[in-house]
Design a protein around this motif. Structure first.
Motif, mmCIF file in Angstrom:
data_model
loop_
_atom_site.group_PDB
_atom_site.id
_atom_site.type_symbol
_atom_site.label_atom_id
_atom_site.label_comp_id
_atom_site.label_asym_id
_atom_site.label_seq_id
_atom_site.Cartn_x
_atom_site.Cartn_y
_atom_site.Cartn_z
ATOM 1 N N ASP A 54 0.815 -1.218 0.000
ATOM 2 C CA ASP A 54 0.000 0.000 0.000
ATOM 3 C C ASP A 54 0.851 1.271 0.000
ATOM 4 O O ASP A 54 0.381 2.332 -0.422
ATOM 5 C CB ASP A 54 -0.924 0.009 1.230
ATOM 6 N N ASP A 55 2.065 1.192 0.504
ATOM 7 C CA ASP A 55 2.939 2.367 0.591
ATOM 8 C C ASP A 55 4.215 2.138 -0.211
ATOM 9 O O ASP A 55 5.326 2.422 0.246
ATOM 10 C CB ASP A 55 3.293 2.643 2.058
ATOM 11 N N ALA A 56 4.033 1.653 -1.432
ATOM 12 C CA ALA A 56 5.188 1.302 -2.262
ATOM 13 C C ALA A 56 6.063 2.508 -2.558
ATOM 14 O O ALA A 56 7.296 2.394 -2.591
ATOM 15 C CB ALA A 56 4.710 0.665 -3.563
ATOM 16 N N ILE A 57 5.453 3.681 -2.759
ATOM 17 C CA ILE A 57 6.236 4.872 -3.089
ATOM 18 C C ILE A 57 7.180 5.228 -1.943
ATOM 19 O O ILE A 57 8.333 5.602 -2.162
ATOM 20 C CB ILE A 57 5.309 6.059 -3.410
ATOM 21 N N PHE A 58 6.688 5.114 -0.710
ATOM 22 C CA PHE A 58 7.547 5.402 0.440
ATOM 23 C C PHE A 58 8.774 4.494 0.435
ATOM 24 O O PHE A 58 9.909 4.950 0.637
ATOM 25 C CB PHE A 58 6.774 5.220 1.745
ATOM 26 N N TYR A 59 8.571 3.207 0.194
ATOM 27 C CA TYR A 59 9.688 2.274 0.204
ATOM 28 C C TYR A 59 10.644 2.529 -0.955
ATOM 29 O O TYR A 59 11.866 2.439 -0.796
ATOM 30 C CB TYR A 59 9.172 0.832 0.173
ATOM 31 N N VAL A 60 10.099 2.873 -2.125
ATOM 32 C CA VAL A 60 10.953 3.166 -3.277
ATOM 33 C C VAL A 60 11.833 4.384 -2.996
ATOM 34 O O VAL A 60 13.028 4.394 -3.301
ATOM 35 C CB VAL A 60 10.092 3.390 -4.532
ATOM 36 N N HIS A 61 11.248 5.425 -2.404
ATOM 37 C CA HIS A 61 11.999 6.640 -2.122
ATOM 38 C C HIS A 61 13.010 6.456 -0.999
ATOM 39 O O HIS A 61 14.050 7.142 -0.983
ATOM 40 C CB HIS A 61 11.037 7.776 -1.756
ATOM 41 N N ASN A 62 12.754 5.565 -0.085
ATOM 42 C CA ASN A 62 13.618 5.444 1.096
ATOM 43 C C ASN A 62 14.522 4.226 1.074
ATOM 44 O O ASN A 62 15.310 4.035 2.006
ATOM 45 C CB ASN A 62 12.755 5.418 2.363
ATOM 46 N N PRO A 120 4.996 15.956 -2.649
ATOM 47 C CA PRO A 120 3.876 15.109 -3.067
ATOM 48 C C PRO A 120 4.358 14.041 -4.046
ATOM 49 O O PRO A 120 5.217 14.302 -4.888
ATOM 50 C CB PRO A 120 2.921 16.098 -3.753
ATOM 51 N N ALA A 121 3.815 12.848 -3.921
ATOM 52 C CA ALA A 121 4.252 11.739 -4.770
ATOM 53 C C ALA A 121 3.044 10.994 -5.309
ATOM 54 O O ALA A 121 2.066 10.762 -4.594
ATOM 55 C CB ALA A 121 5.144 10.780 -3.998
ATOM 56 N N ASP A 122 3.135 10.640 -6.578
ATOM 57 C CA ASP A 122 2.076 9.887 -7.235
ATOM 58 C C ASP A 122 2.736 8.870 -8.154
ATOM 59 O O ASP A 122 3.727 9.169 -8.825
ATOM 60 C CB ASP A 122 1.177 10.830 -8.048
ATOM 61 N N GLU A 123 2.189 7.653 -8.173
ATOM 62 C CA GLU A 123 2.782 6.602 -8.996
ATOM 63 C C GLU A 123 2.805 6.976 -10.464
ATOM 64 O O GLU A 123 3.670 6.521 -11.219
ATOM 65 C CB GLU A 123 2.022 5.290 -8.803
ATOM 66 N N ASP A 124 1.852 7.796 -10.921
ATOM 67 C CA ASP A 124 1.785 8.189 -12.327
ATOM 68 C C ASP A 124 2.574 9.461 -12.618
ATOM 69 O O ASP A 124 2.595 9.935 -13.757
ATOM 70 C CB ASP A 124 0.324 8.397 -12.739
ATOM 71 N N SER A 125 3.195 10.038 -11.618
ATOM 72 C CA SER A 125 3.929 11.281 -11.787
ATOM 73 C C SER A 125 5.315 11.014 -12.367
ATOM 74 O O SER A 125 6.030 10.121 -11.920
ATOM 75 C CB SER A 125 4.067 12.007 -10.445
#
Length: 456
Positions: A130-138, A180-185
């Protein structure tokens, strides 16, 4: 004990000096004195990094062998001693390799911290799905903060350098997680790609002990980066075998290994392998032949032929290059590989050797990559003119301009070197100085691009 160690070191240096002076190639004692000064400087640097005097002497002589034919012959004749140092205990008079044991313990601690850091967010309710973006960034922070701590300990850095390292990581972490982060961004993807590179330069600052202005430390970090990638790839291959065996064993017992492998073994193992790979490079930096320079000898001609074939295909078919994100990433990776081959050729080459066939092959590789980069830039510029500027295209444009400048001047210097008009050291200084440009660019992409393009 310390006086005895110093006496042994002076005895070894005396043996080396006597060997050098016996050779008729030297023009009197001046050359020997200059070589001895260089040898002593190397020994001082290595002992300052934590090596024993005898280890530092042997490694310094080996590294001198890349600068001077006489030193290389001496290292070859005395190589048996080096191998014994690598595989045998130090002996009763040595301090039982206490530094090595401490180094191993610190490495294990940092690797464990990196592995466990991946599981900390879950304690605060963050889920990998559910929080894939957080893990990718960190993910880069999980892996590279412990690695930086390992080098900070190994280099015995001061409070000022430690403060700079902490500040850089803090700024990057706050900014990346606050944006702000979005998977489509597009900016989210761009940040995810460039952030590990930006943090890798922070690792380089720690690796150099804060002395980032030193050309020697920059070139050492370039060598370290190549060796690190090779060791990490080998560990990854071994990890793949371990994963397969683990899955087979657990399946045989009726247990489902999917959760354990996907949530523990793979991510935690990959993060720990970062520090382990760095430790292996540091522990084996004295090995007679490092792997990365050897591989450049194999792949430089292969890539030169491949790039020439690509140019021929473009001319033959009269087709342009599609400027899509995936295609741009592939081309940029290709150019980065070419640059890596160039850097490792420079770092591993004997500066005193006259230009040969391999240098001409390297020149062909650089010139071909330069032409391809120019073609890609023309395609990107045309697409921007037609459709407007986006974050992806701006990043691709900037990266190719940065690469173009390096490749263009590298080609000019290489041509001058092949023609005997440019000293080899000038090419090395150009590459080590250009590291600052790469660092500035990736940090600009991470910090400036997202707000500049409205996080789109």
């Amino acid at each position: 004990m310390e006086d005895s160690v110093t006496t042994d070191l002076e005895s070894q240096i005396g043996e080396w000096r006597a060997y050098i002076r016996r050779r008729q190639e030297l023009n009197g004692g001046g050359d020997a004195d200059e070589l001895e000064d260089h040898l002593r400087d190397r020994i001082t640097e290595l002992t300052g990094a934590g090596l024993r005097d005898d280890e530092a002497f042997l490694i310094a002589v080996k590294r001198m062998g890349s600068l001077d034919e006489l030193s290389r012959e001496f290292a070859r004749e005395h190589s048996e001693r080096l191998w014994k140092q690598l595989v045998l205990p130090a002996g009763p008079d040595a301090p039982a390799a206490a530094g090595s044991r401490y180094d191993l313990a610190v490495m294990i601690l940092c690797a464990a911290v990196a592995a466990l850091a991946f599981k900390v967010p879950a304690a605060f309710g963050l889920d990998l799905d559910d929080d894939a973006i957080f893990y990718v960034h960190n993910f880069g922070f999980f892996a590279l903060v412990p690695l930086t701590a390992y080098f900070a300990w190994r280099r015995r850095i001061g409070l000022r350098v430690a403060g700079v390292l902490a500040l850089l990581f803090t700024v990057a972490a706050v900014v990346v997680n606050a944006y702000p982060a979005d998977e489509d961004s597009q900016t989210t993807v761009i940040t995810a790609i460039h952030l590990p590179l930006a943090l890798w330069f922070v690792v380089g600052f720690a690796y150099a002990g804060g002395d980032w202005r030193s050309d020697r430390w920059r070139m050492d970090f370039i060598r370290f980066s190549g060796e690190f990638l090779i060791y990490f790839a080998l560990l990854a291959l071994g990890g793949g075998v371990l994963t397969g065996v683990t899955a087979g064993v657990l399946n045989a017992t009726g247990l489902d290994p999917e959760v354990f492998i996907s949530e523990w073994l793979l991510p935690c193992g990959a993060l720990a392998a970062v520090t382990v790979s760095a430790w292996l490079v540091e522990a084996k930096q004295s090995v007679i032949e490092n792997m990365a320079p050897v591989l450049t000898r194999v792949f430089t001609p292969v890539f030169a032929v491949a790039l020439l074939a690509f140019l021929v295909a473009i001319v033959w078919t009269a087709n342009g290059i599609e400027v899509e994100r995936d295609v741009l990433i592939i081309f940029n990776l290709l150019l980065v590989v070419v640059l890596g081959l160039l850097l490792y050729t420079i770092s591993a080459r004997d500066p005193a050797t006259r230009p040969g066939l391999f240098d001409r092959v390297q020149l062909v590789l650089v010139v071909t990559a330069l032409v391809i980069d120019a073609i890609v830039l023309a395609a990107i510029t045309g697409r921007i003119t037609e459709w407007g500027l986006t974050a992806n295209k701006a990043a691709a444009l900037g990266e190719n301009l940065v690469l173009l400048a390096n490749l263009a001047w590298s080609a000019w210097l290489f041509l001058g070197f092949v023609r005997g008009r440019v000293p080899f050291a000038q090419m090395e200084r150009w590459q080590t100085g250009y590291v600052v440009v790469y660092a500035a660019w990736v940090w600009a992409v991470v910090l400036v691009f997202p707000p500049a393009f409205d996080f789109a």
